[in-house]
Design an enzyme around this catalytic site. Structure first.
Site, mmCIF file in Angstrom:
data_model
loop_
_atom_site.group_PDB
_atom_site.id
_atom_site.type_symbol
_atom_site.label_atom_id
_atom_site.label_comp_id
_atom_site.label_asym_id
_atom_site.label_seq_id
_atom_site.Cartn_x
_atom_site.Cartn_y
_atom_site.Cartn_z
ATOM 1 N N TRP A 153 44.690 -7.604 54.851
ATOM 2 C CA TRP A 153 43.273 -7.725 54.510
ATOM 3 C C TRP A 153 42.455 -7.594 55.792
ATOM 4 O O TRP A 153 42.740 -8.256 56.790
ATOM 5 C CB TRP A 153 43.041 -9.088 53.859
ATOM 6 N N ASP A 234 47.797 -17.332 53.991
ATOM 7 C CA ASP A 234 46.614 -16.930 53.234
ATOM 8 C C ASP A 234 46.992 -17.002 51.761
ATOM 9 O O ASP A 234 47.800 -16.212 51.273
ATOM 10 C CB ASP A 234 46.182 -15.516 53.629
ATOM 11 N N LYS A 270 39.502 -15.937 42.913
ATOM 12 C CA LYS A 270 40.238 -15.132 41.935
ATOM 13 C C LYS A 270 40.726 -15.989 40.770
ATOM 14 O O LYS A 270 40.510 -15.647 39.608
ATOM 15 C CB LYS A 270 41.442 -14.435 42.579
#
Length: 424
Positions: A153, A234, A270
Protein backbone atom coordinates in the site's frame (compact mmCIF):
# COMPACT_ATOMS: atom_id res chain seq x y z
CA UNK A 1 18.48 62.47 0.00
CA UNK A 2 19.46 61.86 3.63
CA UNK A 3 20.55 58.24 4.26
CA UNK A 4 17.47 57.47 6.36
CA UNK A 5 15.09 58.60 3.61
CA UNK A 6 17.05 56.60 1.02
CA UNK A 7 16.81 53.53 3.23
CA UNK A 8 13.05 53.94 3.66
CA UNK A 9 12.63 54.42 -0.09
CA UNK A 10 14.56 51.23 -0.83
CA UNK A 11 12.51 49.28 1.73
CA UNK A 12 9.27 50.48 0.15
CA UNK A 13 10.48 49.42 -3.31
CA UNK A 14 11.31 45.94 -2.01
CA UNK A 15 7.92 45.70 -0.34
CA UNK A 16 6.18 46.63 -3.60
CA UNK A 17 8.24 44.05 -5.46
CA UNK A 18 7.40 41.40 -2.88
CA UNK A 19 3.69 42.24 -3.05
CA UNK A 20 3.72 41.84 -6.84
CA UNK A 21 4.72 38.15 -6.68
CA UNK A 22 3.35 35.28 -4.64
CA UNK A 23 5.14 33.51 -1.85
CA UNK A 24 3.90 30.32 -3.53
CA UNK A 25 5.12 31.02 -7.08
CA UNK A 26 7.76 28.28 -6.95
CA UNK A 27 5.48 25.58 -5.55
CA UNK A 28 5.33 22.62 -7.93
CA UNK A 29 2.45 20.24 -8.43
CA UNK A 30 2.77 17.18 -6.21
CA UNK A 31 2.19 13.86 -7.96
CA UNK A 32 -1.54 13.05 -7.96
CA UNK A 33 -2.82 10.33 -5.65
CA UNK A 34 -3.44 7.70 -8.31
CA UNK A 35 -6.56 6.05 -6.93
CA UNK A 36 -8.40 9.32 -6.28
CA UNK A 37 -7.39 10.70 -9.68
CA UNK A 38 -8.90 7.60 -11.29
CA UNK A 39 -12.10 8.02 -9.29
CA UNK A 40 -12.34 11.64 -10.48
CA UNK A 41 -11.81 10.50 -14.07
CA UNK A 42 -14.46 7.82 -13.65
CA UNK A 43 -16.97 10.31 -12.23
CA UNK A 44 -16.38 12.63 -15.21
CA UNK A 45 -16.80 9.78 -17.73
CA UNK A 46 -20.24 9.93 -19.35
CA UNK A 47 -20.12 6.44 -20.89
CA UNK A 48 -23.02 4.19 -19.84
CA UNK A 49 -20.61 1.25 -19.88
CA UNK A 50 -18.11 2.63 -17.39
CA UNK A 51 -16.95 0.35 -14.57
CA UNK A 52 -15.07 1.43 -11.43
CA UNK A 53 -12.64 -1.22 -10.12
CA UNK A 54 -10.35 1.25 -8.37
CA UNK A 55 -11.02 2.24 -4.77
CA UNK A 56 -11.10 -0.32 -2.00
CA UNK A 57 -14.65 0.17 -0.78
CA UNK A 58 -17.34 -2.49 -0.67
CA UNK A 59 -20.21 -2.33 -3.15
CA UNK A 60 -23.39 -4.38 -3.14
CA UNK A 61 -24.59 -6.50 -6.06
CA UNK A 62 -26.05 -3.37 -7.65
CA UNK A 63 -22.70 -1.57 -7.41
CA UNK A 64 -23.92 0.77 -4.68
CA UNK A 65 -22.30 1.67 -1.34
CA UNK A 66 -23.73 -0.44 1.48
CA UNK A 67 -24.31 0.90 4.95
CA UNK A 68 -24.29 -2.16 7.17
CA UNK A 69 -27.72 -2.72 8.77
CA UNK A 70 -26.06 -3.12 12.16
CA UNK A 71 -24.45 0.30 11.74
CA UNK A 72 -27.83 1.84 10.85
CA UNK A 73 -29.40 0.28 13.93
CA UNK A 74 -26.67 1.52 16.27
CA UNK A 75 -26.75 5.02 14.76
CA UNK A 76 -30.51 5.20 15.38
CA UNK A 77 -29.89 4.13 18.96
CA UNK A 78 -27.21 6.79 19.36
CA UNK A 79 -29.42 9.50 17.85
CA UNK A 80 -32.03 8.85 20.54
CA UNK A 81 -29.55 8.71 23.42
CA UNK A 82 -29.82 12.03 25.25
CA UNK A 83 -26.78 11.20 27.39
CA UNK A 84 -24.39 11.44 24.45
CA UNK A 85 -22.65 14.75 23.84
CA UNK A 86 -19.87 16.26 21.75
CA UNK A 87 -17.29 16.76 24.46
CA UNK A 88 -13.66 15.90 23.78
CA UNK A 89 -12.61 12.30 24.22
CA UNK A 90 -9.41 11.46 26.08
CA UNK A 91 -6.36 11.93 23.87
CA UNK A 92 -5.96 8.14 23.68
CA UNK A 93 -9.56 7.79 22.55
CA UNK A 94 -12.84 6.26 23.68
CA UNK A 95 -11.90 3.63 26.30
CA UNK A 96 -14.72 1.25 25.33
CA UNK A 97 -13.55 1.37 21.73
CA UNK A 98 -9.82 0.89 22.29
CA UNK A 99 -10.38 -1.98 24.71
CA UNK A 100 -12.91 -3.74 22.48
CA UNK A 101 -10.76 -3.26 19.38
CA UNK A 102 -7.69 -4.63 21.16
CA UNK A 103 -9.66 -7.69 22.30
CA UNK A 104 -10.94 -8.18 18.77
CA UNK A 105 -7.50 -8.43 17.21
CA UNK A 106 -5.70 -10.27 20.02
CA UNK A 107 -8.56 -12.37 21.37
CA UNK A 108 -10.44 -11.64 24.59
CA UNK A 109 -8.57 -14.35 26.50
CA UNK A 110 -5.11 -13.39 25.29
CA UNK A 111 -2.57 -13.70 28.13
CA UNK A 112 -0.91 -10.45 27.06
CA UNK A 113 -4.15 -8.56 27.76
CA UNK A 114 -4.67 -10.34 31.06
CA UNK A 115 -1.12 -9.45 32.11
CA UNK A 116 -1.57 -5.76 31.28
CA UNK A 117 1.05 -5.90 28.53
CA UNK A 118 -1.07 -4.24 25.84
CA UNK A 119 -2.35 -0.76 25.14
CA UNK A 120 -4.75 0.54 22.53
CA UNK A 121 -4.78 4.13 21.31
CA UNK A 122 -7.50 5.44 19.03
CA UNK A 123 -6.30 6.84 15.71
CA UNK A 124 -7.66 8.27 12.48
CA UNK A 125 -8.37 4.91 10.85
CA UNK A 126 -5.54 2.65 9.72
CA UNK A 127 -3.51 5.49 8.23
CA UNK A 128 -3.50 7.36 11.53
CA UNK A 129 -2.59 4.21 13.45
CA UNK A 130 0.33 3.60 11.09
CA UNK A 131 1.55 7.17 11.43
CA UNK A 132 1.20 7.16 15.20
CA UNK A 133 3.07 3.89 15.61
CA UNK A 134 5.79 4.62 13.08
CA UNK A 135 6.41 8.07 14.54
CA UNK A 136 6.76 6.54 18.02
CA UNK A 137 9.22 3.94 16.72
CA UNK A 138 11.25 6.55 14.83
CA UNK A 139 11.28 9.35 17.41
CA UNK A 140 11.14 7.43 20.70
CA UNK A 141 12.69 4.05 19.96
CA UNK A 142 15.07 5.69 17.45
CA UNK A 143 14.81 2.90 14.91
CA UNK A 144 16.09 4.02 11.50
CA UNK A 145 15.28 1.20 9.05
CA UNK A 146 11.97 -0.22 7.90
CA UNK A 147 11.26 -3.07 5.51
CA UNK A 148 8.10 -2.97 3.42
CA UNK A 149 6.85 -5.57 0.95
CA UNK A 150 7.14 -5.02 -2.79
CA UNK A 151 4.48 -4.17 -3.74
CA UNK A 152 2.57 -2.66 -0.83
CA UNK A 153 0.00 0.00 0.00
CA UNK A 154 1.59 3.32 -1.06
CA UNK A 155 1.07 4.99 2.32
CA UNK A 156 3.58 2.61 3.91
CA UNK A 157 6.40 4.14 1.91
CA UNK A 158 5.05 7.70 2.00
CA UNK A 159 4.68 7.79 5.78
CA UNK A 160 8.00 6.04 6.41
CA UNK A 161 9.95 8.35 4.12
CA UNK A 162 8.27 11.41 5.61
CA UNK A 163 9.45 10.29 9.05
CA UNK A 164 13.02 9.88 7.84
CA UNK A 165 13.26 6.09 7.78
CA UNK A 166 15.62 4.35 5.41
CA UNK A 167 13.04 2.30 3.53
CA UNK A 168 14.07 -1.12 2.28
CA UNK A 169 11.86 -3.29 0.11
CA UNK A 170 11.53 -7.03 0.53
CA UNK A 171 10.37 -9.32 -2.24
CA UNK A 172 6.78 -10.44 -1.95
CA UNK A 173 5.07 -10.95 -5.30
CA UNK A 174 6.34 -13.16 -8.11
CA UNK A 175 4.86 -11.84 -11.37
CA UNK A 176 5.93 -14.97 -13.26
CA UNK A 177 3.95 -17.34 -11.05
CA UNK A 178 1.44 -14.76 -9.82
CA UNK A 179 2.03 -16.03 -6.31
CA UNK A 180 3.95 -15.28 -3.15
CA UNK A 181 7.73 -15.16 -3.58
CA UNK A 182 8.45 -16.85 -0.27
CA UNK A 183 12.10 -17.63 -0.97
CA UNK A 184 12.83 -14.03 -1.92
CA UNK A 185 10.90 -12.75 1.07
CA UNK A 186 12.81 -14.90 3.53
CA UNK A 187 16.16 -14.09 1.92
CA UNK A 188 15.51 -10.35 2.12
CA UNK A 189 14.43 -10.52 5.76
CA UNK A 190 17.54 -12.54 6.59
CA UNK A 191 19.64 -9.75 5.08
CA UNK A 192 17.80 -7.00 6.98
CA UNK A 193 19.61 -4.83 9.53
CA UNK A 194 19.14 -6.21 13.01
CA UNK A 195 16.36 -4.42 14.88
CA UNK A 196 14.71 -2.98 11.77
CA UNK A 197 10.95 -2.54 11.62
CA UNK A 198 9.19 -4.96 9.28
CA UNK A 199 5.77 -4.07 7.88
CA UNK A 200 3.53 -7.12 7.55
CA UNK A 201 0.01 -7.34 6.15
CA UNK A 202 -1.71 -9.59 8.66
CA UNK A 203 -4.46 -10.60 6.22
CA UNK A 204 -5.61 -9.65 2.69
CA UNK A 205 -2.35 -8.23 1.37
CA UNK A 206 -2.90 -4.96 -0.49
CA UNK A 207 -2.53 -4.87 -3.47
CA UNK A 208 -1.89 -8.52 -4.37
CA UNK A 209 -4.47 -10.33 -2.23
CA UNK A 210 -1.91 -13.12 -1.84
CA UNK A 211 -1.34 -14.15 1.79
CA UNK A 212 1.17 -16.64 3.20
CA UNK A 213 -0.35 -19.80 4.65
CA UNK A 214 0.17 -20.74 8.30
CA UNK A 215 3.29 -22.82 7.63
CA UNK A 216 4.82 -19.96 5.63
CA UNK A 217 3.97 -17.48 8.39
CA UNK A 218 5.79 -19.69 10.87
CA UNK A 219 8.90 -19.56 8.70
CA UNK A 220 8.56 -15.77 8.42
CA UNK A 221 8.27 -15.50 12.21
CA UNK A 222 11.44 -17.59 12.59
CA UNK A 223 13.41 -15.10 10.52
CA UNK A 224 11.86 -12.08 12.25
CA UNK A 225 12.92 -13.58 15.59
CA UNK A 226 16.40 -14.53 14.40
CA UNK A 227 17.08 -11.03 13.05
CA UNK A 228 15.44 -9.29 16.06
CA UNK A 229 13.09 -7.42 13.72
CA UNK A 230 10.19 -5.41 15.13
CA UNK A 231 6.91 -6.56 13.54
CA UNK A 232 4.32 -3.94 12.61
CA UNK A 233 1.05 -5.49 11.43
CA UNK A 234 -1.26 -3.59 9.11
CA UNK A 235 -4.67 -5.08 9.92
CA UNK A 236 -7.19 -3.34 7.69
CA UNK A 237 -9.32 -6.34 6.70
CA UNK A 238 -10.01 -8.44 9.79
CA UNK A 239 -13.10 -10.53 9.03
CA UNK A 240 -13.07 -9.45 5.40
CA UNK A 241 -11.28 -12.55 4.09
CA UNK A 242 -12.86 -15.58 5.70
CA UNK A 243 -15.89 -13.85 7.17
CA UNK A 244 -14.58 -14.97 10.59
CA UNK A 245 -12.80 -12.35 12.72
CA UNK A 246 -10.91 -14.96 14.70
CA UNK A 247 -9.59 -16.80 11.64
CA UNK A 248 -8.45 -13.52 10.11
CA UNK A 249 -6.61 -12.53 13.31
CA UNK A 250 -4.45 -15.66 13.39
CA UNK A 251 -1.21 -13.97 12.31
CA UNK A 252 -0.82 -11.25 14.97
CA UNK A 253 -2.12 -13.64 17.62
CA UNK A 254 0.46 -16.23 16.58
CA UNK A 255 3.34 -13.75 16.77
CA UNK A 256 2.21 -12.53 20.19
CA UNK A 257 1.89 -16.12 21.41
CA UNK A 258 5.55 -16.61 20.50
CA UNK A 259 6.56 -13.72 22.72
CA UNK A 260 7.06 -11.00 20.09
CA UNK A 261 6.61 -7.37 20.98
CA UNK A 262 4.58 -5.82 18.20
CA UNK A 263 2.59 -2.92 16.80
CA UNK A 264 -0.81 -3.51 15.19
CA UNK A 265 -2.64 -0.87 13.14
CA UNK A 266 -6.38 -1.56 12.97
CA UNK A 267 -8.87 0.00 10.59
CA UNK A 268 -12.65 -0.31 10.79
CA UNK A 269 -13.23 1.34 7.42
CA UNK A 270 -13.73 -1.90 5.48
CA UNK A 271 -15.20 -4.35 7.97
CA UNK A 272 -17.73 -1.82 9.34
CA UNK A 273 -18.11 0.27 6.18
CA UNK A 274 -17.11 3.35 8.21
CA UNK A 275 -14.87 4.79 5.50
CA UNK A 276 -15.29 8.47 6.29
CA UNK A 277 -15.63 8.11 10.07
CA UNK A 278 -11.89 7.34 10.46
CA UNK A 279 -12.21 4.74 13.21
CA UNK A 280 -8.83 3.15 13.88
CA UNK A 281 -6.79 1.76 16.73
CA UNK A 282 -3.08 1.28 17.38
CA UNK A 283 -2.25 -1.71 19.56
CA UNK A 284 1.16 -2.05 21.21
CA UNK A 285 2.16 -5.37 22.78
CA UNK A 286 5.15 -5.40 25.11
CA UNK A 287 6.86 -8.05 27.25
CA UNK A 288 6.70 -6.01 30.44
CA UNK A 289 3.58 -4.38 31.87
CA UNK A 290 5.74 -1.73 33.56
CA UNK A 291 6.56 -0.25 30.15
CA UNK A 292 2.91 0.50 29.31
CA UNK A 293 2.56 3.86 31.17
CA UNK A 294 5.61 5.48 29.51
CA UNK A 295 4.58 4.05 26.12
CA UNK A 296 1.11 5.54 26.54
CA UNK A 297 2.45 8.92 27.63
CA UNK A 298 4.58 9.19 24.49
CA UNK A 299 1.75 8.04 22.22
CA UNK A 300 -0.52 10.64 23.83
CA UNK A 301 2.04 13.35 23.16
CA UNK A 302 2.39 12.34 19.51
CA UNK A 303 -1.39 12.10 19.06
CA UNK A 304 -1.76 15.54 20.60
CA UNK A 305 0.51 16.96 17.89
CA UNK A 306 -1.08 15.00 15.04
CA UNK A 307 -4.84 15.37 15.64
CA UNK A 308 -5.14 16.45 19.27
CA UNK A 309 -8.33 14.48 19.83
CA UNK A 310 -9.96 11.60 17.92
CA UNK A 311 -13.53 11.56 16.52
CA UNK A 312 -16.22 9.83 18.57
CA UNK A 313 -18.97 8.74 16.17
CA UNK A 314 -17.34 5.78 14.44
CA UNK A 315 -15.65 4.67 17.65
CA UNK A 316 -19.01 4.60 19.42
CA UNK A 317 -20.55 2.54 16.63
CA UNK A 318 -17.74 -0.03 16.73
CA UNK A 319 -17.64 -0.22 20.52
CA UNK A 320 -21.40 -0.73 20.73
CA UNK A 321 -21.31 -3.51 18.14
CA UNK A 322 -18.39 -5.32 19.74
CA UNK A 323 -19.76 -5.09 23.29
CA UNK A 324 -23.39 -6.03 22.61
CA UNK A 325 -23.85 -9.76 21.82
CA UNK A 326 -26.87 -9.21 19.56
CA UNK A 327 -25.17 -6.47 17.55
CA UNK A 328 -21.96 -8.50 17.42
CA UNK A 329 -23.75 -11.43 15.80
CA UNK A 330 -25.50 -9.09 13.38
CA UNK A 331 -22.15 -7.56 12.40
CA UNK A 332 -20.62 -10.99 11.86
CA UNK A 333 -23.54 -11.79 9.55
CA UNK A 334 -22.79 -8.64 7.56
CA UNK A 335 -19.14 -9.68 7.26
CA UNK A 336 -20.13 -13.08 5.96
CA UNK A 337 -22.48 -11.52 3.40
CA UNK A 338 -19.74 -9.21 2.09
CA UNK A 339 -17.04 -11.86 1.92
CA UNK A 340 -19.38 -14.35 0.25
CA UNK A 341 -20.26 -11.90 -2.51
CA UNK A 342 -16.61 -11.04 -3.13
CA UNK A 343 -15.59 -14.71 -3.31
CA UNK A 344 -18.45 -15.33 -5.73
CA UNK A 345 -17.25 -12.51 -7.99
CA UNK A 346 -13.71 -13.93 -7.92
CA UNK A 347 -14.93 -17.35 -8.93
CA UNK A 348 -17.17 -16.04 -11.71
CA UNK A 349 -14.49 -13.76 -13.16
CA UNK A 350 -12.00 -16.64 -13.32
CA UNK A 351 -14.57 -18.96 -14.87
CA UNK A 352 -15.63 -16.39 -17.47
CA UNK A 353 -12.04 -15.69 -18.54
CA UNK A 354 -11.43 -19.42 -18.87
CA UNK A 355 -14.63 -19.85 -20.89
CA UNK A 356 -13.45 -17.11 -23.25
CA UNK A 357 -10.08 -18.84 -23.59
CA UNK A 358 -8.32 -15.67 -22.49
CA UNK A 359 -4.55 -16.16 -22.89
CA UNK A 360 -2.76 -16.87 -19.61
CA UNK A 361 -3.74 -18.59 -16.39
CA UNK A 362 -6.40 -17.17 -14.11
CA UNK A 363 -6.58 -19.41 -11.06
CA UNK A 364 -4.61 -16.82 -9.10
CA UNK A 365 -7.79 -14.73 -8.93
CA UNK A 366 -9.43 -17.27 -6.61
CA UNK A 367 -6.21 -18.01 -4.70
CA UNK A 368 -5.99 -14.35 -3.75
CA UNK A 369 -7.98 -13.09 -0.77
CA UNK A 370 -9.81 -10.04 0.41
CA UNK A 371 -11.01 -7.07 -1.57
CA UNK A 372 -8.30 -6.92 -4.23
CA UNK A 373 -6.95 -9.02 -7.05
CA UNK A 374 -3.60 -8.48 -8.72
CA UNK A 375 -4.69 -9.47 -12.19
CA UNK A 376 -1.33 -9.49 -13.95
CA UNK A 377 -2.46 -6.97 -16.59
CA UNK A 378 0.23 -4.54 -17.70
CA UNK A 379 0.12 -0.77 -17.43
CA UNK A 380 -0.42 -0.41 -21.18
CA UNK A 381 -3.30 -2.86 -21.08
CA UNK A 382 -4.85 -0.95 -18.19
CA UNK A 383 -4.52 2.30 -20.15
CA UNK A 384 -6.37 0.73 -23.07
CA UNK A 385 -9.12 -0.56 -20.81
CA UNK A 386 -9.69 2.95 -19.55
CA UNK A 387 -9.44 4.78 -22.88
CA UNK A 388 -11.33 2.34 -25.09
CA UNK A 389 -13.63 0.40 -22.79
CA UNK A 390 -14.18 2.80 -19.85
CA UNK A 391 -12.99 0.20 -17.34
CA UNK A 392 -11.07 1.91 -14.53
CA UNK A 393 -8.45 0.07 -12.47
CA UNK A 394 -5.05 0.72 -10.95
CA UNK A 395 -2.19 0.82 -13.44
CA UNK A 396 -0.34 -1.98 -11.62
CA UNK A 397 -3.18 -4.32 -12.58
CA UNK A 398 -4.96 -4.26 -9.22
CA UNK A 399 -8.74 -4.41 -9.22
CA UNK A 400 -11.20 -4.04 -6.38
CA UNK A 401 -13.23 -7.23 -6.72
CA UNK A 402 -16.03 -5.51 -4.83
CA UNK A 403 -16.54 -3.35 -7.92
CA UNK A 404 -17.64 -6.38 -9.92
CA UNK A 405 -21.37 -7.07 -10.08
CA UNK A 406 -23.59 -9.62 -11.85
CA UNK A 407 -24.47 -6.93 -14.38
CA UNK A 408 -20.93 -5.82 -15.30
CA UNK A 409 -18.87 -8.98 -14.85
CA UNK A 410 -19.35 -10.33 -18.37
CA UNK A 411 -18.48 -6.95 -19.85
CA UNK A 412 -15.30 -6.69 -17.76
CA UNK A 413 -14.23 -10.22 -18.69
CA UNK A 414 -14.77 -9.56 -22.40
CA UNK A 415 -12.82 -6.30 -22.18
CA UNK A 416 -9.94 -8.08 -20.44
CA UNK A 417 -10.00 -10.78 -23.09
CA UNK A 418 -9.95 -8.36 -26.04
CA UNK A 419 -7.18 -6.20 -24.59
CA UNK A 420 -5.01 -9.18 -23.71
CA UNK A 421 -5.44 -10.79 -27.13
CA UNK A 422 -4.61 -7.51 -28.85
CA UNK A 423 -1.30 -7.26 -27.01
CA UNK A 424 -0.19 -10.90 -27.07
Amino acid sequence: QPPLLQSNHTTQQLQRQNMSSSTFKDVLHAPPIAVFKLVADYNADESPDKVNLTVGAYRDSAGKPWVLPVVRAIERLMAEDETLNHEYLPIEGLPAFTKAATRLVLGAENPAIAAGRTIGVQALSGTGALRLGLQFIRKVLLRTHILIPEPTWPNHRMISEDLGYLVLGYRYWDPATRALNLDGLLEDLEAAPEGAVVMLHSVAHNPTGMDPDTAQWERIADVVERRSLLPFFDTAYQGFVSGDVDVDAWVPRYFVSRGFEAFIAQSFAKNFGLYNERAGNLVVVTREAATIPPILSNLQRIARMLWSNPPAHGARVVATALENPAYLEQWKGCLLAMTTRIRDMRQRLMERLMELGTPGTWDHIVRQKGMFSYTGLTGDQVDTLKAKYHVYMMRDGRISVAGLTPSNLDYVAKCFDEVIRATE
